[in-house]
Write an enzyme that holds these catalytic residues in place. Structure first.
Site, mmCIF file in Angstrom:
data_model
loop_
_atom_site.group_PDB
_atom_site.id
_atom_site.type_symbol
_atom_site.label_atom_id
_atom_site.label_comp_id
_atom_site.label_asym_id
_atom_site.label_seq_id
_atom_site.Cartn_x
_atom_site.Cartn_y
_atom_site.Cartn_z
ATOM 1 N N ASP A 85 0.845 -1.192 0.000
ATOM 2 C CA ASP A 85 0.000 0.000 0.000
ATOM 3 C C ASP A 85 0.879 1.241 0.000
ATOM 4 O O ASP A 85 2.040 1.198 0.430
ATOM 5 C CB ASP A 85 -0.952 0.010 1.201
ATOM 6 C CG ASP A 85 -0.226 0.003 2.536
ATOM 7 O OD1 ASP A 85 0.717 -0.787 2.698
ATOM 8 O OD2 ASP A 85 -0.595 0.795 3.425
ATOM 9 N N ASP A 114 9.096 3.347 -1.165
ATOM 10 C CA ASP A 114 8.290 3.019 0.023
ATOM 11 C C ASP A 114 6.959 2.399 -0.407
ATOM 12 O O ASP A 114 5.975 3.089 -0.532
ATOM 13 C CB ASP A 114 8.058 4.300 0.831
ATOM 14 C CG ASP A 114 7.243 4.091 2.082
ATOM 15 O OD1 ASP A 114 7.311 2.998 2.668
ATOM 16 O OD2 ASP A 114 6.528 5.021 2.483
ATOM 17 N N GLU A 148 0.200 -0.844 5.837
ATOM 18 C CA GLU A 148 1.187 -0.192 6.693
ATOM 19 C C GLU A 148 0.931 1.304 6.831
ATOM 20 O O GLU A 148 1.133 1.892 7.890
ATOM 21 C CB GLU A 148 2.595 -0.431 6.134
ATOM 22 C CG GLU A 148 3.725 -0.048 7.088
ATOM 23 C CD GLU A 148 4.145 1.409 6.982
ATOM 24 O OE1 GLU A 148 4.785 1.898 7.915
ATOM 25 O OE2 GLU A 148 3.827 2.060 5.963
#
Length: 461
Positions: A85, A114, A148
């Site tokens: 995500d 990320d 997350e």
């Protein structure tokens, strides 16, 4: 062929797979059946598991919450835990945020660093181990998390059905290694607006920010005013001081728009908070007496442009760092104002060391705390076996004798026992996480594949 040569031979596959998963917009959305965090996140998980199947791994999908790819035999397993995500893309992109275009040796996309690029790197690192049939005594598992960025509700679900790894790492921070992470809180402060404004300037709404853990780069207020020129003059004064505010007429309201610079909520000092810019501007206006005026004055007095909670009275500091204080989201209508905060406290303190003075401060205005979530600090001593093994691997590849780091960012390591954050950002490289024009350098992508492959091999011996 050794491990590094094998990874070099897979270079184009690694790049292509990384690009493909980056093209999927995996921001949390409306839940659907089998898709607890929305369709985009589910598509990213399906892609990762299908790719893992094609690479020859056993795969498991835990009801859309988490998936994993696994290789090897044995009672115990070691893990690499990443997340698919991403935070919303925001504005200010030079290249399409889900285009995964390559420019000057960099892949540009939300999630490139990320955390999609790094978890694909780990997957191909495991493929290299498998293809070379290197000896291991434990199973190795690549875990694909899905939540997350907005609560980490995926890993508790995973741990309901699976035992934790005996050791592992998450490619969700920076090198050389994170051995300490601050305690992390996300919560709302809420004030009911009973005394309504009535005068020459009335605030009808304020909206800004996207996530508590992002410094907001935009905030807007809708005003009903009798003297537009007065607002224009005040706005010019602010812009002359280096701020970026604009006016726009919307129906019968005057919209005041404040522009800031986004940054990660763990490092709010690196951004410019659009909410607090707007509050500073509104605080300079001759607002009528009301609850919203009192709230604005309260925030300007005790927060302002500070990012460590000094004036609020909750500042803390130890050898692992200082407290960080981020105002992330505001939603105000005529009846209520809600502000989402992200506060992170140093590792040797307890939650009450921060929250007791915080709660005492908000009592002054009758502000309530709602929707409180908390992650305890994480701390591994520098001589811990896991710290020592990962540091040894890192130093084999990088000429860097720096020590393990303590950070304010909350990584997946807090969610999974026996896990530390290990890369992917190299020292001295720009931190583009959560920012416009996020990218990963292709040479770094290949290098971290090699580092993660060696780390998995060392932990699974």
């Amino acid at each position: 062929m050794d491990l590094n040569q094998k990874i070099d031979s897979m270079r184009e596959e690694i790049i292509k797979s990384t690009q493909e998963i980056l093209k999927i917009k995996s921001v949390e959305d409306t839940p659907k059946e089998g898709m607890p965090f929305g369709e985009g996140v589910a598509k990213a998980l399906d892609y990762a598991l299908n790719l893992s199947n094609q690479l020859g791994f056993k795969t498991v999908n835990l009801d859309g919450y988490v998936g994993y790819a696994e290789y090897g035999e044995g009672e115990d397993y070691i893990a690499v835990l990443g997340h698919l995500d991403v935070v919303p893309e925001g504005d200010g992109w030079i290249y399409p945020p889900y285009g995964a275009e390559i420019h000057d040796g960099k892949i540009y996309a939300r999630g490139a660093l990320d955390d999609k690029g790094p978890i694909i790197a780990a997957l191909y690192g495991l493929k290299a181990i498998k293809d070379l049939n290197l000896p291991i005594s434990k199973r190795i598992r690549i875990i694909f998390g899905t939540n997350e960025e907005t609560g980490s509700n995926d890993i508790p679900y995973y741990l309901k059905y699976e035992k934790p790894p005996v050791a592992g790492f998450t490619p969700d921070a920076e090198f050389p290694l994170i051995h300490a992470e601050k305690g992390l809180t996300v919560f709302n402060i809420v004030k009911d607006l009973q005394r309504k404004p009535s005068g020459d300037i009335e605030i009808k709404y304020i909206k800004g920010g996207q996530r508590a853990n992002m410094v907001p780069d935009y905030c807007e207020a809708g005003l009903r005013v009798k003297n537009k020129e007065l607002i224009e003059n005040k706005l010019k004064e602010f812009n002359d001081k280096g701020f970026d505010l604009k006016l726009e007429e919307k129906d019968d309201l005057l919209a005041v728009k404040a522009y800031g610079i986004s940054a990660h909520g763990s490092t709010p000092e690196l951004g410019k908070n659009a909410i607090m810019i707007l509050f500073a501007f509104l605080g300079e206006l001759d607002l009528p007496e009301s609850d919203i005026k009192d709230f604005i004055n309260f925030m300007n007095k005790y927060v302002g442009f500070e990012t460590k909670g000094e004036s609020f009275g909750c500042y803390l500091k130890d050898e692992t760092g200082e407290l960080s204080f981020n105002v992330g989201v505001i939603d105000m209508n005529e009846d209520k104002v809600t502000v989402s905060l992200n506060l992170r406290y140093p590792c040797t303190y307890k939650l009450e060391d921060m929250m007791n003075p915080f709660n005492k401060r908000i009592e002054e205005l009758g502000i309530k705390v709602e929707d409180f979530s908390h992650q305890e600090p994480l701390y591994f001593a520098k001589d811990h076996e896991l710290v020592q093994k990962l540091m040894k691997v890192y130093r084999e590849f990088v000429n860097d004798d720096s020590e393990p780091l303590a950070i304010g960012g909350g990584t997946y390591a807090k969610e999974m026992p026996n896990t530390l954050a290990f890369g992917p950002l190299f020292p001295g490289k720009p931190d583009v996480i959560h920012k416009p024009n996020e990218y990963i350098e292709i040479e770094d992508l290949i290098m971290i594949t090699k580092i993660y492959a060696k780390a998995m091999l060392e932990l699974a011996k």
